[in-house]
Design a protein around this motif. Structure first.
Motif, short mmCIF file in Angstrom:
data_model
loop_
_atom_site.label_atom_id
_atom_site.label_comp_id
_atom_site.label_asym_id
_atom_site.label_seq_id
_atom_site.Cartn_x
_atom_site.Cartn_y
_atom_site.Cartn_z
N PRO A 1 0.83 -1.21 0.00
CA PRO A 1 0.00 0.00 0.00
C PRO A 1 0.87 1.26 0.00
CG PRO A 1 -0.65 -1.48 1.78
CD PRO A 1 0.61 -2.02 1.18
N ARG A 2 0.32 2.34 -0.55
CA ARG A 2 1.05 3.60 -0.58
C ARG A 2 1.29 4.11 0.84
NH1 ARG A 2 -1.95 7.64 -4.52
NH2 ARG A 2 -0.44 8.97 -3.52
N THR A 3 2.44 4.72 1.03
CA THR A 3 2.75 5.27 2.34
C THR A 3 2.51 6.78 2.39
OG1 THR A 3 5.07 5.49 1.70
CG2 THR A 3 4.45 3.49 2.89
N HIS A 4 2.30 7.40 1.23
CA HIS A 4 2.04 8.85 1.14
C HIS A 4 0.75 9.07 0.38
CE1 HIS A 4 6.11 9.42 2.55
NE2 HIS A 4 6.57 8.71 1.54
N ASP A 5 -0.08 10.01 0.87
CA ASP A 5 -1.32 10.30 0.16
C ASP A 5 -1.07 11.32 -0.94
OD1 ASP A 5 -1.05 12.69 1.51
OD2 ASP A 5 -2.84 12.45 2.75
N ASP A 6 -2.10 11.61 -1.72
CA ASP A 6 -1.97 12.53 -2.86
C ASP A 6 -1.51 13.92 -2.44
OD1 ASP A 6 -2.72 10.58 -4.64
OD2 ASP A 6 -4.83 11.19 -4.69
N GLU A 7 -1.98 14.40 -1.30
CA GLU A 7 -1.60 15.74 -0.85
C GLU A 7 -0.11 15.82 -0.54
OE1 GLU A 7 -4.20 16.34 2.42
OE2 GLU A 7 -5.97 16.60 1.15
N GLN A 8 0.43 14.78 0.08
CA GLN A 8 1.86 14.77 0.39
C GLN A 8 2.70 14.71 -0.88
OE1 GLN A 8 1.76 11.32 2.96
NE2 GLN A 8 2.14 12.58 4.78
N VAL A 9 2.26 13.91 -1.83
CA VAL A 9 2.98 13.82 -3.11
C VAL A 9 2.93 15.16 -3.84
CG1 VAL A 9 2.98 12.72 -5.38
CG2 VAL A 9 2.60 11.35 -3.34
N ALA A 10 1.77 15.81 -3.87
CA ALA A 10 1.64 17.12 -4.52
C ALA A 10 2.53 18.15 -3.84
CB ALA A 10 0.19 17.58 -4.51
N GLY A 11 2.60 18.12 -2.51
CA GLY A 11 3.47 19.05 -1.79
C GLY A 11 4.93 18.85 -2.11
N LEU A 12 5.33 17.60 -2.24
CA LEU A 12 6.70 17.29 -2.60
C LEU A 12 7.02 17.76 -4.02
CD1 LEU A 12 9.33 15.92 -1.77
CD2 LEU A 12 8.42 13.79 -2.68
N ILE A 13 6.10 17.57 -4.93
CA ILE A 13 6.30 18.01 -6.32
C ILE A 13 6.43 19.52 -6.38
CG2 ILE A 13 5.20 18.20 -8.58
CD1 ILE A 13 4.13 15.36 -8.12
N ASN A 14 5.61 20.22 -5.60
CA ASN A 14 5.64 21.68 -5.59
C ASN A 14 6.94 22.23 -5.04
OD1 ASN A 14 3.18 22.04 -6.83
ND2 ASN A 14 2.07 22.03 -4.89
N LEU A 15 7.60 21.46 -4.13
CA LEU A 15 8.88 21.91 -3.60
C LEU A 15 9.91 21.93 -4.71
CD1 LEU A 15 9.17 20.06 -0.18
CD2 LEU A 15 8.90 22.50 -0.57
#
Length: 109
Positions: A95-109
């Motif tokens: 299962p994924r350990t990060h949700d969509d919001e966390q992934v989006a935040g990382l991409i935005n960094l």
């Protein structure tokens, strides 16, 4: 030459949603990712729209940059499941350990 395609019938409501997905392709890629709009979904919507115009699988494949079997696959999925069929299915594995919001935040960094 292969079998001719069966007509792909798209309702007006589905056509509007598919067109909105295709238009979202013009957004900057970072913005598209942050809104959880994967490029693959945009391409699938474009495949279905072009197929609904009566274009051949080869022509759709050439315009979308995919193979004819890929076009056939997404045509069939749309016919069987409608718009929901264009979204990715859950896959087996960890299962994924990060949700969509966390992934989006990382991409935005």
């Amino acid at each position: 030459m292969g079998r001719p395609n069966t007509a792909l019938v798209i309702s007006d409501a589905d056509r509007e949603q598919l067109a909105a997905l295709v238009r979202s392709q013009s957004m900057p890629q970072a913005l598209v990712r942050s809104q959880s709009m994967p490029h693959a979904l945009v391409r699938r919507a474009q495949i279905v729209l072009l197929s609904g115009e009566g274009r051949s699988n080869r022509e759709v494949a050439r315009r979308c940059g995919v193979s004819a079997p890929v076009v056939s696959h997404w045509r069939r999925r749309y016919q069987e499941r409608g718009l929901a069929g264009l979204h990715d299915e859950l896959r087996p594995g960890r299962p994924r350990t990060h949700d969509d919001e966390q992934v989006a935040g990382l991409i935005n960094l």
